[in-house]
Design a protein around this motif. Structure first.
Motif, mmCIF file in Angstrom:
data_model
loop_
_atom_site.group_PDB
_atom_site.id
_atom_site.type_symbol
_atom_site.label_atom_id
_atom_site.label_comp_id
_atom_site.label_asym_id
_atom_site.label_seq_id
_atom_site.Cartn_x
_atom_site.Cartn_y
_atom_site.Cartn_z
ATOM 1 N N ASP A 122 -15.571 1.673 11.713
ATOM 2 C CA ASP A 122 -14.971 2.319 10.527
ATOM 3 C C ASP A 122 -16.009 2.833 9.521
ATOM 4 O O ASP A 122 -15.777 2.828 8.318
ATOM 5 C CB ASP A 122 -13.999 1.361 9.836
ATOM 6 N N TYR A 123 -17.147 3.267 10.021
ATOM 7 C CA TYR A 123 -18.182 3.756 9.101
ATOM 8 C C TYR A 123 -17.786 5.073 8.435
ATOM 9 O O TYR A 123 -17.078 5.895 9.017
ATOM 10 C CB TYR A 123 -19.495 4.004 9.848
ATOM 11 N N SER A 138 -20.809 -1.171 -1.716
ATOM 12 C CA SER A 138 -20.010 -0.936 -2.922
ATOM 13 C C SER A 138 -19.851 0.574 -3.129
ATOM 14 O O SER A 138 -20.629 1.378 -2.607
ATOM 15 C CB SER A 138 -20.687 -1.565 -4.138
ATOM 16 N N ILE A 139 -18.832 0.924 -3.899
ATOM 17 C CA ILE A 139 -18.609 2.334 -4.227
ATOM 18 C C ILE A 139 -19.844 2.886 -4.957
ATOM 19 O O ILE A 139 -20.282 4.000 -4.699
ATOM 20 C CB ILE A 139 -17.347 2.491 -5.118
ATOM 21 N N ASP A 140 -20.417 2.071 -5.842
ATOM 22 C CA ASP A 140 -21.597 2.520 -6.598
ATOM 23 C C ASP A 140 -22.766 2.853 -5.678
ATOM 24 O O ASP A 140 -23.474 3.846 -5.883
ATOM 25 C CB ASP A 140 -22.031 1.445 -7.604
ATOM 26 N N VAL A 146 -6.959 -0.675 7.728
ATOM 27 C CA VAL A 146 -8.377 -0.324 7.640
ATOM 28 C C VAL A 146 -8.577 1.158 7.290
ATOM 29 O O VAL A 146 -9.335 1.479 6.362
ATOM 30 C CB VAL A 146 -9.120 -0.679 8.956
ATOM 31 N N THR A 150 -9.444 5.563 1.040
ATOM 32 C CA THR A 150 -9.347 5.324 -0.403
ATOM 33 C C THR A 150 -10.739 5.118 -1.000
ATOM 34 O O THR A 150 -11.033 5.595 -2.100
ATOM 35 C CB THR A 150 -8.445 4.100 -0.686
ATOM 36 N N GLU A 178 -16.060 9.541 -8.558
ATOM 37 C CA GLU A 178 -17.155 9.149 -9.451
ATOM 38 C C GLU A 178 -18.175 10.278 -9.636
ATOM 39 O O GLU A 178 -19.081 10.158 -10.442
ATOM 40 C CB GLU A 178 -17.883 7.923 -8.887
ATOM 41 N N THR A 196 -17.607 -1.120 5.001
ATOM 42 C CA THR A 196 -16.734 -1.534 3.892
ATOM 43 C C THR A 196 -17.416 -2.580 3.014
ATOM 44 O O THR A 196 -16.884 -2.965 1.980
ATOM 45 C CB THR A 196 -15.403 -2.089 4.422
ATOM 46 N N ARG A 197 -18.602 -3.033 3.441
ATOM 47 C CA ARG A 197 -19.333 -3.994 2.603
ATOM 48 C C ARG A 197 -20.159 -3.296 1.530
ATOM 49 O O ARG A 197 -20.609 -3.918 0.579
ATOM 50 C CB ARG A 197 -20.251 -4.863 3.466
ATOM 51 N N PHE A 238 -4.965 11.832 -0.096
ATOM 52 C CA PHE A 238 -6.262 11.267 -0.494
ATOM 53 C C PHE A 238 -7.088 12.256 -1.318
ATOM 54 O O PHE A 238 -8.040 11.876 -1.983
ATOM 55 C CB PHE A 238 -7.044 10.811 0.743
ATOM 56 N N PRO A 268 -6.565 3.596 5.849
ATOM 57 C CA PRO A 268 -6.293 4.007 4.457
ATOM 58 C C PRO A 268 -7.230 3.344 3.454
ATOM 59 O O PRO A 268 -7.570 3.942 2.428
ATOM 60 C CB PRO A 268 -4.835 3.594 4.225
ATOM 61 N N MET A 269 -7.680 2.135 3.776
ATOM 62 C CA MET A 269 -8.636 1.471 2.880
ATOM 63 C C MET A 269 -9.941 2.276 2.820
ATOM 64 O O MET A 269 -10.482 2.519 1.739
ATOM 65 C CB MET A 269 -8.912 0.048 3.386
ATOM 66 N N ARG A 306 0.817 -1.205 0.000
ATOM 67 C CA ARG A 306 0.000 0.000 0.000
ATOM 68 C C ARG A 306 0.857 1.264 0.000
ATOM 69 O O ARG A 306 1.694 1.448 0.878
ATOM 70 C CB ARG A 306 -0.928 0.024 1.212
ATOM 71 N N HIS A 308 -14.707 -5.605 -2.578
ATOM 72 C CA HIS A 308 -15.079 -5.540 -1.173
ATOM 73 C C HIS A 308 -13.837 -5.881 -0.377
ATOM 74 O O HIS A 308 -12.887 -6.406 -0.907
ATOM 75 C CB HIS A 308 -16.206 -6.519 -0.881
ATOM 76 N N HIS A 309 -13.861 -5.586 0.909
ATOM 77 C CA HIS A 309 -12.678 -5.838 1.718
ATOM 78 C C HIS A 309 -12.458 -7.321 1.861
ATOM 79 O O HIS A 309 -13.373 -8.106 1.716
ATOM 80 C CB HIS A 309 -12.825 -5.202 3.099
ATOM 81 N N LYS A 364 -12.426 7.307 -3.889
ATOM 82 C CA LYS A 364 -12.975 6.703 -5.116
ATOM 83 C C LYS A 364 -14.410 7.163 -5.355
ATOM 84 O O LYS A 364 -14.795 7.471 -6.483
ATOM 85 C CB LYS A 364 -12.976 5.177 -4.989
#
Lengths: 149, 182
Positions: free
Chosen positions: B150-151, B170-172, B62, B68, B76, B167-168, B108, B64-65, A32, A148-149, B72
């Protein structure tokens, strides 16, 4: 004659070494990319064991950080807790995925900031004494848009 | 009966479109030290949709994820991006200074604003938003890390909580929810 014997021994040693190497492989690995001010990062990959016995990954080494540790993320209700692991077992003819929010190699104390697309060499060490050298690219994000993670 | 059916059929689309509920249990204004001094409270972003997340900069995986993912989703939005304000609040104020947050968040996105404060201020704002963070001492060379929720919180133009993304999601789905407020 002795020399020849020694050479033969060495060669057979090499042969068995490469044999054990070939049953373990790493795919889809990345490190990363972090903001330069961040001292830590993480490496991810899919570890594939084609062998007939399970293997235990016990350490990962690299020169880019002071310490590398195996970690996973444990979900407890709404909490995510990082947990250090002493080993990660890859089942016989199986895989283990190191990915965000799950298993990862934590790079603690980066000696200097990683650059995008930099190739970072790692050595994976197993309880059996085997080792695997891999080189992973530094990326901002190893996942697709819908991942997804 | 037929009349009722007719009325239902004639309802405009917006009336039946999914509207995000207002979460009255979480949220509220707060004032903290900010990477942009004139934007040091939530109400400074009134009129903009806000994407809010809590974390800490020593976090290797977690946080940085999640940031990110925020980046993203914003990417969009196209020209609507300017209508959405990304905001990050640390729960590690001892290590995360304004200067550190400035350097960290720039990566970011240029428009990311970061906030920190005293441990008491952070305790207060995290309570308002139902954020859980527990310092963890371990044998790891990384030192103190946090177990944490982490919401990403989606706040509307009035600062009200309208959705929480895990994190479950989707970006969409995140983008659809954001756009429904624009």
């Amino acid at each position: 004659m002795k020399r020849l014997l020694l050479l033969a021994l060495l060669l057979s040693g090499c042969a068995s070494w490469t044999q054990t190497q070939s049953r373990l492989s790493v795919e889809d690995g990345w490190v990363r990319l972090m903001p330069p001010v961040a001292p830590n990062s993480a490496a991810y990959f899919t570890l594939n064991n084609q062998g007939k016995t399970a293997v235990d990954l016990i350490a990962v080494e690299s020169d880019v950080a002071g310490v590398l540790e195996l970690h996973t993320i444990v979900e407890e209700g709404e909490l995510r807790r990082m947990q250090q692991l002493q080993k990660v077992t890859v089942p016989a003819q199986g895989i283990v995925q190191f990915k965000p929010g799950s298993y990862h190699v934590m790079l603690i104390g980066l000696k200097k900031p990683l650059q995008e697309n930099q190739i970072v060499p790692f050595t994976l060490r197993f309880a059996s004494g085997e080792s695997l050298a891999v080189s992973l690219p530094v990326k901002q994000d190893g996942e697709g848009k819908h991942a997804h993670h | 009966m037929r009349l009722l059916l007719l009325i239902l059929l004639c309802l405009p689309a917006w009336a039946v479109a999914k509207e995000l509920p207002i979460n009255t249990r979480l949220g509220g204004d707060f004032e903290l030290a900010s990477t942009v001094p004139e934007q040091n409270r939530l109400s400074a972003f009134k009129g903009k949709v806000v994407l809010l997340n809590f974390g800490f900069t020593m976090c290797p995986d977690v946080c940085p994820m999640v940031l990110t993912r925020m980046s993203k989703a914003l990417g969009e939005l196209g020209k609507d991006r300017a209508k959405v304000q990304p905001l990050f609040i640390t729960f590690d104020p001892e290590r995360d200074t304004v200067q550190r947050l400035t350097e960290y968040l720039r990566y970011f996105g240029e428009d990311f604003v970061g906030m920190t404060g005293t441990p008491e201020q952070i305790a207060q704002v995290t309570k308002q938003y139902g954020v859980v963070y527990l310092p963890q001492k371990s044998d790891s060379a990384a030192g103190t890390m946090f177990a944490h929720s982490d919401y990403i919180y989606l706040l509307d133009q009035q600062g009200r909580v309208r959705a929480l993304f895990s994190t479950r999601d989707s970006i969409d789905d995140m983008v659809d929810a954001i756009e429904s407020l624009l």
